[in-house]
Write a protein that holds these residues in place. Structure first.
Motif, short mmCIF file in Angstrom:
data_model
loop_
_atom_site.label_atom_id
_atom_site.label_comp_id
_atom_site.label_asym_id
_atom_site.label_seq_id
_atom_site.Cartn_x
_atom_site.Cartn_y
_atom_site.Cartn_z
N LEU A 88 9.79 -19.76 13.66
CA LEU A 88 9.04 -20.62 14.59
C LEU A 88 9.65 -22.02 14.77
N PRO A 89 10.02 -22.73 13.68
CA PRO A 89 10.54 -24.08 13.88
C PRO A 89 11.74 -24.11 14.82
N GLU A 90 12.61 -23.11 14.66
CA GLU A 90 13.81 -23.05 15.52
C GLU A 90 13.40 -22.76 16.97
N MET A 91 12.38 -21.93 17.15
CA MET A 91 11.91 -21.63 18.51
C MET A 91 11.30 -22.88 19.15
N ILE A 92 10.57 -23.65 18.36
CA ILE A 92 9.93 -24.86 18.88
C ILE A 92 10.98 -25.86 19.35
N GLU A 93 12.04 -25.99 18.55
CA GLU A 93 13.12 -26.91 18.96
C GLU A 93 13.71 -26.48 20.29
N ARG A 94 13.90 -25.15 20.44
CA ARG A 94 14.45 -24.64 21.70
C ARG A 94 13.49 -24.92 22.86
N ALA A 95 12.20 -24.74 22.59
CA ALA A 95 11.20 -24.95 23.65
C ALA A 95 11.17 -26.41 24.09
N LYS A 96 11.32 -27.30 23.11
CA LYS A 96 11.32 -28.74 23.44
C LYS A 96 12.54 -29.09 24.28
N ARG A 97 13.68 -28.54 23.88
CA ARG A 97 14.91 -28.80 24.65
C ARG A 97 14.74 -28.28 26.08
N ALA A 98 14.12 -27.11 26.20
CA ALA A 98 13.92 -26.53 27.54
C ALA A 98 12.99 -27.42 28.37
N PHE A 99 11.97 -27.97 27.72
CA PHE A 99 11.03 -28.87 28.43
C PHE A 99 11.78 -30.09 28.96
N HIS A 100 12.59 -30.72 28.11
CA HIS A 100 13.31 -31.92 28.54
C HIS A 100 14.31 -31.58 29.65
N ALA A 101 14.93 -30.41 29.54
CA ALA A 101 15.87 -30.00 30.60
C ALA A 101 15.12 -29.83 31.92
#
Ligand code: SAH
Ligand code: SF4
Ligand code: F3S
Length: 480
Positions: free
Chosen positions: A124-137
């Protein structure tokens, strides 16, 4: 003032987890909260005030799956509002729908950020980081439709069965402060009943090593647990590595070892398959006081023909023989079961045989369902599907009988004195709710705070789903 834990360098964020399905999902939700705590996430029971929502879903029946999509629609505006404020808001679908539907969820509900199966929650932590990056993109490219489309092509879906076990990645500390704790010891299923999606959503059978289970149990006991329920889709198929690493232990040996732990008063296990009910486990019900005298042993049908079509790997007489042997080992034992009515090809005669079995066994409690076809399971492709009206009628008849048995079972306790573990406050002032050894809810009035305590209770009245009683002694007794 909010203080951050030493391990967290990030601002505190609110996490809302909605849990559907079986107790294994309850356990998984608690573990997901444990995993996210060092990352600054604190649980809330208000989805509107959260920064992340995890839906821990169940795929067992069609209705359960549809509920997920309904509920997702409710969360969509919360996410929209938050993101309009420029803050990332993460919506995740975990659990068995996540596993079964995978990327389909993102197609149907594109606002979902993360989809993950039950074996992936340690990631999950790694997925959350990816989701945050996707949001900022997305924020940065808000006016570039082509780029936005491009970004959508990479959904965060973790629905494989990873080689390493999620259990190896559990945090060693847990906030589990339940008086009655769940502990998953086994996961997955190799039985492939023809109606069931679990072997596809939870994967192959896996048993955790005895040592790890004992350590986790000790932590729960230290945190106040009086009762531990061992969980597994096929819990009595348990065969975990022994503490010395030289062989394997079955469920009976594990229960007996747990019974040696000071402070632990009650042990339960669920869900069992009749085929895996071995002699050692049956005998343990007679020998081990801490093993509670109530067993959930699903049978599904009282017709051998239907059991065969279901690929249940046991007959009606095999099941009844186990019930008799358990009653011989402990005459006080009570039973619950699961039933499916309207399995493809089920005739009136088959159904009458189910009614006959229920009358012979007499259950203290039971769950019964209309057969629900699950895509990809063999039974869904059978031709002789039963009309909904017939299923409904059969379910009504079966449930009427089961409810009558449950009421009679509960009424048989009036006048008996039984030990009750109190777990919650009731709605009325001074009211406490607890569990009898036989899984009944018991309510009493008390001036003392008896939360987390076992008290002897004289049962004064009984209803379909609960018992009422009076505390007769203030000393604490063993729960058996
Ligand atoms: N592992 C357990 C139960 C797993 S699912 C066992 O072997 O019995 C919990 C219950 O859901 C099942 O016992 C069954 O009664 C019900 N169930 C599973 N699939 C179903 C389906 N397709 N339609 C209706 N009920 C179902
Ligand atoms: Fe499903 Fe059958 Fe496995 Fe139980 S034993 S989880 S009903 S396949
Ligand atoms: Fe449902 Fe998955 Fe449990 S399908 S019953 S949450 S194993």
């Amino acid at each position: 003032m909010i203080t951050l834990s030493a391990s967290s360098e990030k601002a505190l964020k609110k996490l809302y987890i909605k849990t559907y399905g079986c107790q294994m999902n309850v356990y998984d939700s608690e573990r997901m909260a444990d995993i996210l705590k060092p990352h600054g996430y604190e649980l809330t029971d208000n989805p509107d005030a959260s920064d992340m929502i995890i839906m821990n879903t169940c795929h067992i029946r069609e209705k359960a799956t549809e509920k997920v999509y309904c509920e997702l629609g409710r969360y969509k505006p919360i996410k929209k509002l938050r993101e309009e404020d420029g803050k990332p808001f993460i919506l995740a679908v975990a659990g068995c729908v996540g596993q079964a539907e995978g990327g389909e969820i993102v197609k149907r509900a594109p606002y979902v950020d993360i989809v993950l199966g039950p074996q992936s929650y340690h990631q999950l932590p790694e997925m959350i980081e990816r989701a945050k990056r996707a949001f900022h993109a997305r924020q940065e490219n808000a006016h570039d439709q082509k780029k936005l489309k491009e970004l959508k092509k990479d959904p965060i879906v973790y629905a494989d069965f990873p080689v390493e076990s999620k259990f190896d990645h559990l945090p060693q500390v847990s906030d589990n402060k339940r008086f009655s704790a769940f502990l998953t010891i086994q996961e997955g299923c190799d039985k492939f009943c023809t109606f069931c999606c679990v072997p596809y959503t939870r994967g192959a059978e896996y048993s955790r090593p005895v040592f790890d289970i004992l350590e986790e149990a000790k932590r729960y006991i230290e945190a106040g647990a009086q009762e531990i329920t061992l969980l597994g889709q096929n819990v009595n198929a348990y065969h975990g590595t022994s503490p010395t690493g030289s062989g394997e232990w079955g469920l009976a040996a594990l229960c007996l070892e747990l019974a040696n732990l000071d402070g632990l008063k009650r042990i339960r296990y669920t869900t069992s398959h009749p085929k895996d009910m071995d002699e050692a486990l049956i005998q343990a019900h007679g020998a081990c006081e801490k093993l509670m005298p109530f067993l959930h042993l699903p049978v599904q049908s009282g017709s051998d023909r239907v059991l065969k079509l279901m690929n249940r790997k046991h007959t009606v007489s095999f099941y009844e023989d186990i019930i008799h042997r358990l009653r011989d080992a402990n005459p006080d034992i009570g039973f619950s079961s699961d039933f499916i009515v309207g399995f493809p090809g089920e005739t009136d005669k088959d159904f009458e045989q189910t009614i006959g079995l229920v009358e012979r066994v007499s259950y203290g409690q039971a769950y019964s369902f209309s057969y629900s076809p699950r895509l990809g399971t063999p039974a869904a492709a059978l031709e002789d599907q039963i009309p909904e009206a017939v299923k409904k009628e059969r379910l009504y008849r079966l449930q009427s009988l089961l409810f009558a048995q449950q009421l009679a079972y509960n009424k048989s306790f009036i006048g008996r004195t039984i030990p009750v573990l109190f777990e919650r406050y009731g709605k009325k002032p001074g009211q406490f709710l607890g569990k009898s050894p036989y899984m009944q809810s018991v309510h009493v009035l008390s001036n003392d705070d008896i939360l987390g305590k076992i008290r002897w209770v004289s049962i004064t009245d009984a209803f379909e789903t609960s018992l009422q009683g009076e505390i007769i002694a203030e000393q604490c007794f063993l729960g058996g």
